[in-house]
Design a protein around this motif. Structure first.
Motif, PDB file in Angstrom:
ATOM      1  N   ALA A  75      17.874   9.822  -5.590  1.00 17.50           N
ATOM      2  CA  ALA A  75      16.758   8.917  -5.866  1.00 17.50           C
ATOM      3  C   ALA A  75      16.203   9.120  -7.269  1.00 17.50           C
ATOM      4  N   ASP A  76      16.184  10.351  -7.747  1.00 19.08           N
ATOM      5  CA  ASP A  76      15.681  10.602  -9.100  1.00 19.08           C
ATOM      6  C   ASP A  76      16.639  10.116 -10.170  1.00 19.08           C
ATOM      7  N   SER A  77      17.933  10.058  -9.835  1.00 17.66           N
ATOM      8  CA  SER A  77      18.913   9.634 -10.836  1.00 17.66           C
ATOM      9  C   SER A  77      19.124   8.131 -10.876  1.00 17.66           C
ATOM     10  N   VAL A  78      18.607   7.383  -9.905  1.00 15.94           N
ATOM     11  CA  VAL A  78      18.813   5.938  -9.883  1.00 15.94           C
ATOM     12  C   VAL A  78      18.164   5.231 -11.061  1.00 15.94           C
ATOM     13  N   PRO A  79      16.889   5.472 -11.459  1.00 14.50           N
ATOM     14  CA  PRO A  79      16.302   4.776 -12.602  1.00 14.50           C
ATOM     15  C   PRO A  79      17.031   5.050 -13.903  1.00 14.50           C
ATOM     16  N   ALA A  80      17.591   6.248 -14.077  1.00 17.05           N
ATOM     17  CA  ALA A  80      18.294   6.565 -15.311  1.00 17.05           C
ATOM     18  C   ALA A  80      19.598   5.794 -15.420  1.00 17.05           C
ATOM     19  N   THR A  81      20.313   5.610 -14.328  1.00 16.67           N
ATOM     20  CA  THR A  81      21.576   4.873 -14.380  1.00 16.67           C
ATOM     21  C   THR A  81      21.368   3.371 -14.412  1.00 16.67           C
ATOM     22  N   ARG A  82      20.164   2.920 -14.060  1.00 14.55           N
ATOM     23  CA  ARG A  82      19.935   1.483 -14.032  1.00 14.55           C
ATOM     24  C   ARG A  82      19.972   0.879 -15.414  1.00 14.55           C
ATOM     25  N   ALA A  83      19.627   1.675 -16.433  1.00 12.51           N
ATOM     26  CA  ALA A  83      19.564   1.145 -17.790  1.00 12.51           C
ATOM     27  C   ALA A  83      20.935   0.972 -18.410  1.00 12.51           C
ATOM     28  N   ILE A 132      11.558  -2.291  -3.934  1.00 13.09           N
ATOM     29  CA  ILE A 132      11.271  -1.432  -2.783  1.00 13.09           C
ATOM     30  C   ILE A 132      10.491  -0.200  -3.224  1.00 13.09           C
ATOM     31  N   ARG A 133      10.863   0.386  -4.362  1.00 15.39           N
ATOM     32  CA  ARG A 133      10.108   1.533  -4.887  1.00 15.39           C
ATOM     33  C   ARG A 133       8.669   1.132  -5.196  1.00 15.39           C
ATOM     34  N   SER A 134       8.511  -0.041  -5.818  1.00 16.40           N
ATOM     35  CA  SER A 134       7.151  -0.502  -6.145  1.00 16.40           C
ATOM     36  C   SER A 134       6.330  -0.760  -4.886  1.00 16.40           C
ATOM     37  N   TYR A 135       6.967  -1.356  -3.873  1.00 21.25           N
ATOM     38  CA  TYR A 135       6.255  -1.634  -2.619  1.00 21.25           C
ATOM     39  C   TYR A 135       5.821  -0.335  -1.940  1.00 21.25           C
ATOM     40  N   ILE A 136       6.698   0.655  -1.934  1.00 21.72           N
ATOM     41  CA  ILE A 136       6.357   1.937  -1.317  1.00 21.72           C
ATOM     42  C   ILE A 136       5.251   2.628  -2.096  1.00 21.72           C
ATOM     43  N   ALA A 137       5.322   2.580  -3.423  1.00 23.24           N
ATOM     44  CA  ALA A 137       4.289   3.223  -4.237  1.00 23.24           C
ATOM     45  C   ALA A 137       2.934   2.550  -4.060  1.00 23.24           C
ATOM     46  N   GLN A 138       2.904   1.242  -3.885  1.00 17.42           N
ATOM     47  CA  GLN A 138       1.635   0.530  -3.721  1.00 17.42           C
ATOM     48  C   GLN A 138       0.986   0.790  -2.372  1.00 17.42           C
ATOM     49  N   HIS A 139       1.788   0.971  -1.346  1.00 20.50           N
ATOM     50  CA  HIS A 139       1.244   1.057   0.010  1.00 20.50           C
ATOM     51  C   HIS A 139       1.179   2.487   0.535  1.00 20.50           C
ATOM     52  N   THR A 140       1.453   3.478  -0.286  1.00 17.44           N
ATOM     53  CA  THR A 140       1.309   4.879   0.123  1.00 17.44           C
ATOM     54  C   THR A 140       0.229   5.597  -0.668  1.00 17.44           C
ATOM     55  N   ALA A 141      -0.645   4.818  -1.307  1.00 18.12           N
ATOM     56  CA  ALA A 141      -1.677   5.446  -2.145  1.00 18.12           C
ATOM     57  C   ALA A 141      -2.672   6.240  -1.308  1.00 18.12           C
ATOM     58  N   GLY A 142      -3.037   5.740  -0.141  1.00 17.37           N
ATOM     59  CA  GLY A 142      -4.029   6.420   0.680  1.00 17.37           C
ATOM     60  C   GLY A 142      -3.460   7.303   1.762  1.00 17.37           C
ATOM     61  N   LEU A 143      -2.149   7.532   1.757  1.00 19.77           N
ATOM     62  CA  LEU A 143      -1.517   8.346   2.792  1.00 19.77           C
ATOM     63  C   LEU A 143      -1.358   9.782   2.324  1.00 19.77           C
ATOM     64  N   SER A 144      -1.165  10.668   3.296  1.00 22.51           N
ATOM     65  CA  SER A 144      -0.985  12.087   2.968  1.00 22.51           C
ATOM     66  C   SER A 144       0.435  12.414   2.540  1.00 22.51           C
ATOM     67  N   VAL A 145       1.347  11.463   2.600  1.00 18.69           N
ATOM     68  CA  VAL A 145       2.739  11.659   2.206  1.00 18.69           C
ATOM     69  C   VAL A 145       2.964  10.992   0.854  1.00 18.69           C
ATOM     70  N   SER A 146       3.841  11.568   0.059  1.00 17.13           N
ATOM     71  CA  SER A 146       4.107  11.032  -1.267  1.00 17.13           C
ATOM     72  C   SER A 146       5.058   9.846  -1.182  1.00 17.13           C
ATOM     73  N   ALA A 147       5.078   9.053  -2.260  1.00 13.48           N
ATOM     74  CA  ALA A 147       5.954   7.886  -2.297  1.00 13.48           C
ATOM     75  C   ALA A 147       7.419   8.290  -2.329  1.00 13.48           C
ATOM     76  N   SER A 148       7.749   9.393  -3.002  1.00 14.56           N
ATOM     77  CA  SER A 148       9.141   9.839  -3.049  1.00 14.56           C
ATOM     78  C   SER A 148       9.633  10.262  -1.666  1.00 14.56           C
ATOM     79  N   ALA A 149       8.772  10.895  -0.867  1.00 12.04           N
ATOM     80  CA  ALA A 149       9.170  11.290   0.489  1.00 12.04           C
ATOM     81  C   ALA A 149       9.408  10.068   1.365  1.00 12.04           C
ATOM     82  N   VAL A 150       8.571   9.047   1.229  1.00 11.40           N
ATOM     83  CA  VAL A 150       8.769   7.824   2.008  1.00 11.40           C
ATOM     84  C   VAL A 150      10.051   7.115   1.571  1.00 11.40           C
TER      85      VAL A 150
END
Length: 266
Positions: free
Chosen positions: A108-116, A132-150
């Protein structure tokens, strides 16, 4: 001393209290001068290892277990083996989960680097993955779990549905269907307004293509079994029984009838 418990499957259930029953009491030891609590424990230990003792019986059951097989070994050995196996499986699953989580995190960490890059497959993957990354980041702001874990959990669910559906698991195929539909909705919600339709279409086409593997062998056509049981071949059998006529016995001659008188015959 043997246990008083009732046998199960023809085997006696040892009780740990039998070990204390074989320990000499304080009254017996007080009869001999110079005895201590250590001497009492030593005497109980020796008695338990004697012929017919508690520890001697358990050692014999453990020694005969490889030759007795699963059905012939003692019940406490079966319980110990099952408990050990469950603990080993839990440890292996926990270790495999940590390794799988770490591997997916690196991917998951290497996907943005290869996209370019200039790869067309990478660019198409970015069209689906970035919303999908943007949607997860927007809707996990108030949760106790991080966006990367989701996001990692989202990938794990997708791999589970794909692999399990390919094997033929019904639950995995249902998971794959729900996962794909939710992913398409996430792309539609978080994609840029100008390219929302194209991004959603690419997500639907990619999901449909991969579904040929996840839903392999699934048919919406009802299965009709036109099986006609074979008709038994019945042939009539006529049984002819011969009739045997036994002639009636001749009447006994009368004592008054002379011997030279015979009935008239035609």
């Amino acid at each position: 001393m043997q246990s008083d418990d009732k046998p199960i499957n023809g085997q006696t259930n040892p009780s740990f209290l039998d070990l204390f029953d074989q320990t000499p009491s304080d009254t017996d030891l007080d009869k001999e001068p110079g005895t201590t609590r250590l001497a009492q424990l030593r005497a109980g230990w020796n008695a338990s290892w004697a012929q017919g003792g508690f520890l001697h019986g358990r050692w014999e059951e453990l020694r005969q277990a490889p030759h007795a097989g699963w059905h012939g070994m003692a019940n406490w050995i079966k319980a110990l083996l099952v408990l050990t196996g469950v603990c080993a499986v839990i440890i292996l699953l926990d270790t495999a989960g940590d390794i799988f989580d770490a591997t997916l995190s690196r991917v998951a960490d290497s996907v943005p680097a290869t996209r370019a890059g200039t790869s067309a497959a990478g660019e198409l993957w970015g069209v689906v993955d970035n919303p999908i990354r943007s949607y997860i980041a927007q809707h996990t702001a108030g949760l106790s779990v991080s966006a990367s874990a989701v996001y990692t959990f989202w990938q794990m669910v997708g791999w589970f549905g794909l692999i399990g559906g390919f094997i033929g698991s019904t639950g995995a195929r249902i998971t794959w269907t729900v996962w794909g539909a939710s992913s398409v909705l996430a792309v539609w919600s978080a994609a840029p307004a100008d390219g929302r339709t194209v991004a959603t279409g690419i997500a639907v086409l990619a999901w449909t293509i991969v579904s040929t593997l996840a839903l392999r062998g699934l048919s919406l056509r009802p299965v009709v079994n036109n099986f006609i049981p074979p008709v038994p071949d019945l042939q009539p059998h006529i049984e002819i029984r011969p009739e045997i006529h036994i002639p009636a016995p001749a009447p006994a001659p009368d004592d008054d009838t002379p011997d030279n008188v015979h009935p008239l015959q035609r």
